[in-house]
Enzyme design. Sequence first.
Site: not given
Length: 302
Positions: A45, A111-112, A228, A283
């Site tokens: 993202l 991630s996404q 994270d 993250h």
Amino acid sequence: MLGLPGLRLPPAGFLLLLPFLLLLLPATPAPHRASYKPVIVVHGLFDSSYSFRHLLEYINETHPGTVVTVLDLFDGRESLRPLWEQVQGFREAVAPIMAKAPQGVHLICYSQGGLVCRALLSVMDDHNVDSFISLSSPQMGQYGDTDYLKWLFPTSMRSNLYRICYSPWGQEFSICNYWHDPHHDDLYLNASSFLALINGERDHPNATAWRKNFLRVGRLVLIGGPDDGVITPWQSSFFGFYDANETVLEMEEQLVYLRDSFGLKTLLARGAIVRCPMAGISHTAWHSNRTLYETCIEPWLS
């Protein structure tokens, strides 16, 4: 000087030239080293390909000659587009790369992007992914107040975001496609147009085919950690998630595993799931941390 009958020795001049003549002979070819499989990287993202410059550097150092493609699609705010739209775009981008690599490819998905890649493995019946490396991805969904959410929905908190995300309008945002409110499970199952489908939590006509496709993967590498700061709960990176009391249940306790709804239990049984938790990484640092790369990613880039 004594000699053997019938044996003629070469002239002395030839013997002097012999070492130089040997230099002119073709060198013995070095043993051929098998080439590395191509690597495809899918961002998360609000990311772009630039975010992965360190990861690209690490791969080039440890596996020289590897063809690495960091897909430059749905960058920045475009990453908010519905995930099925992104899956289609990424599918069109990865298909020709796979077609040119009969020995297989590796996916590194952040991630996404890890959810996009899992959907790709489900819908592509001819994929040849050897290692699917899921890098801090909310594989079982997201349920947490993050800066991303506060920017997107400034008047909503996680406790009431379901009112937006579980509406047709909300499902037009990528983050709502994997919003997983453990206190409104019925709404999630009925409204989720993405996560509930790829998890096999809701019946649909493609469920059997998607499960078969997903199980074509050679290895599933799951990476995440307690520091994270974005993925909530962080165990979602390992297919763990909250129950209705917000107690985290690990992967082996999840219904999608117990029912083997999309193949997790089968993968684990054949030894094809690798879990690599690592503390101390935020993250946005997963794809630039050298220790993480050497420990959790590099070993699987055959």
